[in-house]
Design a protein around this motif. Structure first.
Motif, PDB file in Angstrom:
ATOM      1  N   GLN A 152     -10.496  14.329   1.165  1.00 53.58           N
ATOM      2  CA  GLN A 152     -10.747  14.653   2.559  1.00 53.58           C
ATOM      3  C   GLN A 152      -9.618  14.051   3.395  1.00 53.58           C
ATOM      4  O   GLN A 152      -9.805  13.066   4.116  1.00 53.58           O
ATOM      5  N   ASP A 153      -8.451  14.677   3.289  1.00 51.23           N
ATOM      6  CA  ASP A 153      -7.245  14.140   3.910  1.00 51.23           C
ATOM      7  C   ASP A 153      -7.403  13.891   5.405  1.00 51.23           C
ATOM      8  O   ASP A 153      -7.005  12.845   5.910  1.00 51.23           O
ATOM      9  N   SER A 186      12.749  15.659  -5.532  1.00 51.40           N
ATOM     10  CA  SER A 186      12.639  16.109  -6.915  1.00 51.40           C
ATOM     11  C   SER A 186      13.601  17.267  -7.108  1.00 51.40           C
ATOM     12  O   SER A 186      13.635  18.195  -6.299  1.00 51.40           O
ATOM     13  N   HIS A 187      14.395  17.196  -8.133  1.00 53.23           N
ATOM     14  CA  HIS A 187      15.373  18.231  -8.454  1.00 53.23           C
ATOM     15  C   HIS A 187      16.291  18.548  -7.268  1.00 53.23           C
ATOM     16  O   HIS A 187      16.602  19.703  -6.990  1.00 53.23           O
ATOM     17  N   GLY A 188      16.676  17.502  -6.532  1.00 56.93           N
ATOM     18  CA  GLY A 188      17.639  17.658  -5.460  1.00 56.93           C
ATOM     19  C   GLY A 188      17.083  18.211  -4.158  1.00 56.93           C
ATOM     20  O   GLY A 188      17.853  18.556  -3.259  1.00 56.93           O
ATOM     21  N   ARG A 189      15.767  18.297  -4.034  1.00 48.12           N
ATOM     22  CA  ARG A 189      15.204  18.795  -2.770  1.00 48.12           C
ATOM     23  C   ARG A 189      13.986  17.961  -2.392  1.00 48.12           C
ATOM     24  O   ARG A 189      13.303  17.411  -3.250  1.00 48.12           O
ATOM     25  N   PRO A 190      13.707  17.880  -1.085  1.00 46.80           N
ATOM     26  CA  PRO A 190      12.536  17.101  -0.665  1.00 46.80           C
ATOM     27  C   PRO A 190      11.245  17.823  -1.048  1.00 46.80           C
ATOM     28  O   PRO A 190      11.138  19.043  -0.913  1.00 46.80           O
ATOM     29  N   ILE A 191      10.288  17.041  -1.544  1.00 46.89           N
ATOM     30  CA  ILE A 191       8.996  17.627  -1.934  1.00 46.89           C
ATOM     31  C   ILE A 191       7.837  16.971  -1.193  1.00 46.89           C
ATOM     32  O   ILE A 191       6.693  17.386  -1.346  1.00 46.89           O
ATOM     33  N   GLY A 192       8.141  15.949  -0.401  1.00 42.94           N
ATOM     34  CA  GLY A 192       7.082  15.260   0.318  1.00 42.94           C
ATOM     35  C   GLY A 192       7.600  13.993   0.945  1.00 42.94           C
ATOM     36  O   GLY A 192       8.791  13.852   1.203  1.00 42.94           O
ATOM     37  N   ILE A 194      -2.392  14.740   1.173  1.00 45.63           N
ATOM     38  CA  ILE A 194      -2.293  13.501   0.407  1.00 45.63           C
ATOM     39  C   ILE A 194      -2.257  13.833  -1.081  1.00 45.63           C
ATOM     40  O   ILE A 194      -3.139  14.490  -1.598  1.00 45.63           O
ATOM     41  N   ARG A 195      -1.193  13.386  -1.743  1.00 44.70           N
ATOM     42  CA  ARG A 195      -1.027  13.612  -3.176  1.00 44.70           C
ATOM     43  C   ARG A 195      -1.501  12.415  -3.987  1.00 44.70           C
ATOM     44  O   ARG A 195      -2.018  12.559  -5.074  1.00 44.70           O
ATOM     45  N   ALA A 196      -1.284  11.210  -3.437  1.00 47.86           N
ATOM     46  CA  ALA A 196      -1.670   9.996  -4.165  1.00 47.86           C
ATOM     47  C   ALA A 196      -1.662   8.812  -3.210  1.00 47.86           C
ATOM     48  O   ALA A 196      -0.964   8.823  -2.203  1.00 47.86           O
ATOM     49  N   PHE A 197      -2.450   7.811  -3.542  1.00 42.13           N
ATOM     50  CA  PHE A 197      -2.353   6.507  -2.897  1.00 42.13           C
ATOM     51  C   PHE A 197      -2.947   5.479  -3.829  1.00 42.13           C
ATOM     52  O   PHE A 197      -3.699   5.800  -4.738  1.00 42.13           O
ATOM     53  N   ASN A 198      -2.548   4.235  -3.607  1.00 40.71           N
ATOM     54  CA  ASN A 198      -3.046   3.171  -4.480  1.00 40.71           C
ATOM     55  C   ASN A 198      -4.176   2.399  -3.804  1.00 40.71           C
ATOM     56  O   ASN A 198      -4.478   2.585  -2.627  1.00 40.71           O
ATOM     57  N   ARG A 199      -4.801   1.525  -4.576  1.00 42.89           N
ATOM     58  CA  ARG A 199      -5.930   0.744  -4.055  1.00 42.89           C
ATOM     59  C   ARG A 199      -5.485  -0.233  -2.971  1.00 42.89           C
ATOM     60  O   ARG A 199      -6.263  -0.553  -2.073  1.00 42.89           O
ATOM     61  N   GLY A 207       0.858  -1.174   0.000  1.00 46.33           N
ATOM     62  CA  GLY A 207       0.000   0.000   0.000  1.00 46.33           C
ATOM     63  C   GLY A 207       0.891   1.219   0.000  1.00 46.33           C
ATOM     64  O   GLY A 207       1.843   1.303   0.785  1.00 46.33           O
ATOM     65  N   ILE A 208       0.631   2.170  -0.886  1.00 46.71           N
ATOM     66  CA  ILE A 208       1.474   3.356  -1.029  1.00 46.71           C
ATOM     67  C   ILE A 208       0.649   4.602  -0.748  1.00 46.71           C
ATOM     68  O   ILE A 208      -0.448   4.768  -1.279  1.00 46.71           O
ATOM     69  N   LEU A 209       1.213   5.482   0.082  1.00 46.74           N
ATOM     70  CA  LEU A 209       0.627   6.783   0.389  1.00 46.74           C
ATOM     71  C   LEU A 209       1.700   7.833   0.144  1.00 46.74           C
ATOM     72  O   LEU A 209       2.813   7.706   0.657  1.00 46.74           O
ATOM     73  N   VAL A 210       1.382   8.858  -0.651  1.00 46.38           N
ATOM     74  CA  VAL A 210       2.326   9.925  -0.967  1.00 46.38           C
ATOM     75  C   VAL A 210       1.744  11.242  -0.468  1.00 46.38           C
ATOM     76  O   VAL A 210       0.588  11.552  -0.755  1.00 46.38           O
TER      77      VAL A 210
END
Length: 168
Positions: free
Chosen positions: A79-80, A133-139, A57-62, A47-50
């Motif tokens: 509704q995070d 992303s591009h050398g810096r943390p984004i999440g 919450i940007r994304a998650f899988n089923r 299970g992935i949560l981004v």
């Protein structure tokens, strides 16, 4: 060619053409790559949560939704806080879970592995890494793996088909 009429300015047209086929092909290739990445996210056994840096919450899988018994509407509605509340109330030790999560969030560059026991007896391994992303943390990316099977007849939190109907 006819000569210009006396008293009228000559008519001129400037036509510029630009071949956009390279840009269109690049866009199509990028769309295919994004679709393949989404398919990979759905195909993984974990299970992935981004989340972004603010914890949205940007994304998650089923698989994530299934491990946490989220309703189908959670896949489409944004509704995070309801998702986070659901997760916290489905672990056996909600206060310890929240304290550890707060510690992880406060240290953006931290990588961590934890074991979570859910109220229905399921044991999950949670691995979290900063997303770059591009050398810096984004999440942050959280992956959840079931370490055991749910016990038959174990108590489960009831839920409706929509986030507003969840019984917490």
């Amino acid at each position: 060619v006819q000569p210009p009429v006396v008293g009228q300015a000559p008519r001129c047209y400037l036509v510029t053409l630009h071949d956009l086929s390279r840009e269109r092909n690049a866009e199509r290739d990028q769309e295919v790559l994004v679709a393949e990445l989404r398919a990979t996210l759905e195909a993984t056994a974990d299970g992935i949560l981004v989340t972004d840096l603010a914890g949205r919450i940007r994304a998650f899988n089923r698989r994530f939704a299934a491990l946490w018994s989220l309703p189908e509407s959670a896949l489409t509605e944004r509704q995070d806080q309801r998702v986070y509340d659901w997760m916290r109330l489905n672990v056996a030790q909600p206060m310890a879970y929240q304290d550890r999560l707060d510690a992880i969030v406060q240290q953006m560059l931290l990588s961590a592995t934890d074991t979570l026991k859910l109220v229905d007896g399921t044991v999950l391994e949670r691995v979290t890494q900063p997303q770059w992303s591009h050398g810096r943390p984004i999440g942050r990316v959280y992956s959840f793996r079931e370490m055991n099977r749910r016990r038959a007849g174990a108590p489960r939190r009831e839920r409706g088909d929509n986030l507003d109907d969840w019984t917490l």
